[in-house]
Design a protein around this motif. Structure first.
Motif, short mmCIF file in Angstrom:
data_model
loop_
_atom_site.label_atom_id
_atom_site.label_comp_id
_atom_site.label_asym_id
_atom_site.label_seq_id
_atom_site.Cartn_x
_atom_site.Cartn_y
_atom_site.Cartn_z
N UNK A 156 15.18 81.14 26.47
CA UNK A 156 16.10 80.80 27.55
C UNK A 156 17.50 80.54 27.01
N UNK A 157 17.58 79.95 25.82
CA UNK A 157 18.88 79.67 25.19
C UNK A 157 19.69 80.95 25.04
N UNK A 158 19.07 82.00 24.53
CA UNK A 158 19.77 83.27 24.34
C UNK A 158 20.29 83.81 25.67
N UNK A 159 19.47 83.70 26.70
CA UNK A 159 19.89 84.19 28.02
C UNK A 159 21.05 83.36 28.57
N UNK A 160 21.02 82.05 28.34
CA UNK A 160 22.08 81.18 28.83
C UNK A 160 23.42 81.52 28.18
N UNK A 197 9.61 68.32 11.28
CA UNK A 197 10.97 68.37 10.77
C UNK A 197 11.43 69.74 10.34
N UNK A 198 10.99 70.79 11.04
CA UNK A 198 11.36 72.15 10.67
C UNK A 198 12.68 72.58 11.31
N UNK A 199 13.51 71.64 11.70
CA UNK A 199 14.72 71.95 12.45
C UNK A 199 15.66 72.93 11.73
N UNK A 200 15.96 72.77 10.43
CA UNK A 200 16.87 73.73 9.80
C UNK A 200 16.38 75.17 9.89
N UNK A 201 15.08 75.38 9.73
CA UNK A 201 14.53 76.73 9.80
C UNK A 201 14.51 77.26 11.23
N UNK A 202 14.30 76.36 12.20
CA UNK A 202 14.35 76.78 13.60
C UNK A 202 15.76 77.24 13.95
N UNK A 203 16.75 76.47 13.53
CA UNK A 203 18.14 76.84 13.79
C UNK A 203 18.46 78.18 13.13
N UNK A 204 18.00 78.37 11.90
CA UNK A 204 18.26 79.63 11.19
C UNK A 204 17.61 80.81 11.91
N UNK A 205 16.40 80.60 12.42
CA UNK A 205 15.71 81.68 13.13
C UNK A 205 16.44 82.06 14.41
N UNK A 206 16.85 81.07 15.18
CA UNK A 206 17.57 81.33 16.43
C UNK A 206 18.90 82.01 16.14
N UNK A 207 19.62 81.52 15.13
CA UNK A 207 20.93 82.10 14.80
C UNK A 207 20.80 83.56 14.36
N UNK A 208 19.75 83.88 13.60
CA UNK A 208 19.59 85.26 13.13
C UNK A 208 19.39 86.23 14.29
N UNK A 209 18.64 85.83 15.30
CA UNK A 209 18.43 86.69 16.46
C UNK A 209 19.69 86.75 17.31
N UNK A 210 20.37 85.62 17.46
CA UNK A 210 21.58 85.58 18.27
C UNK A 210 22.66 86.49 17.71
N UNK A 211 22.81 86.49 16.39
CA UNK A 211 23.84 87.31 15.77
C UNK A 211 23.54 88.80 15.93
N UNK A 212 22.28 89.15 15.91
CA UNK A 212 21.91 90.55 16.09
C UNK A 212 22.16 91.01 17.52
N UNK A 213 22.04 90.07 18.47
CA UNK A 213 22.20 90.46 19.87
C UNK A 213 23.62 90.28 20.38
N UNK A 214 24.49 89.66 19.59
CA UNK A 214 25.86 89.41 20.05
C UNK A 214 26.73 90.65 19.86
#
Length: 214
Positions: A156-160, A197-214
């Motif tokens: 949903x974040x990516x769509x927003x 506490x996997x937050x840094x890796x979650x952020x990295x995963x989301x960012x990698x997909x977002x950059x590919x779709x931007x």
């Protein structure tokens, strides 16, 4: 009788009186704990039609059944997790018409006509979604209990962001976000907790997909 003898007798008399009161059972009894009020009668089940992951389901549900319980207990979609059961952890996050919601806080009867998507519906024809693949690539989970909610929320974040919606940390809410910063992703994912506490890796995963779709 001197003063010391009088004081001794006074103390002795007090102790004797106290012991006598205890022996006579004059201590007040402890009040019994109140019994809980009996639960009210169940409301009769009613027909509910839910569209989940592209499939229609006709169910008979008690009106107070949450969407979370309907998904897990009536449809067997166990990917949606029950964590806190009070809307605080995000483990039960699903998509309703593309918007993320906490299914533990929503009644199933409220979602007739909605298009619901759970973690089981993110893959397409047996192929993982880009976010699912990125979570694996970046090791963005440990125990995995929160992962279904994290994936639905990130979807949903990516769509927003594609729709130009700002967040609380967007520098200018009048313009669409121009860069995927860690602060932006953390803010938009803040409703999903990870006890491992996997937050840094979650952020990295989301960012990698977002950059590919931007």
């Amino acid at each position: 009788m001197d003063n010391d003898e009088q004081a001794c007798l006074t103390r002795r008399g007090f102790l004797q009186s106290a012991l006598a009161a205890v022996a006579a059972g004059k201590v007040a009894p402890v009040a019994a704990a109140p019994r809980p009020a009996p639960a009210g009668p169940e409301a009769p089940a009613i027909p509910v039609k839910l569209s989940v992951n592209g499939q229609e389901h006709n169910l008979m549900l008690e009106p107070r059944v949450t969407l979370l319980d309907a998904l897990r207990e009536s449809l067997g979609l166990m990917g949606t997790k029950k964590g806190c059961d009070r809307g605080q952890c995000g483990a039960c996050t699903v998509l309703a018409n593309g918007r993320r919601i906490n299914s533990c806080l929503s009644l199933a009867v409220m979602h007739e006509g909605d298009e619901l998507v759970t973690v089981e519906g993110l893959a397409y024809q047996g192929e993982l979604s880009p976010l699912q693949a990125a979570f694996i690539e970046h090791d963005a989970f440990q125990c995995g209990y929160c992962t279904p909610g994290q994936l639905c929320s990130a979807t949903a974040l990516l769509a927003e962001v594609r729709a130009g919606e700002a967040s609380a940390v967007s520098p200018d809410v009048r313009t669409a976000m121009q860069a995927w910063t860690d602060d932006e992703i953390r803010e938009r994912m803040s409703g999903n907790l990870c006890r491992c506490g996997a937050y840094p890796n979650i952020v990295a995963a989301v960012r990698s997909v977002a950059l590919k779709q931007s």
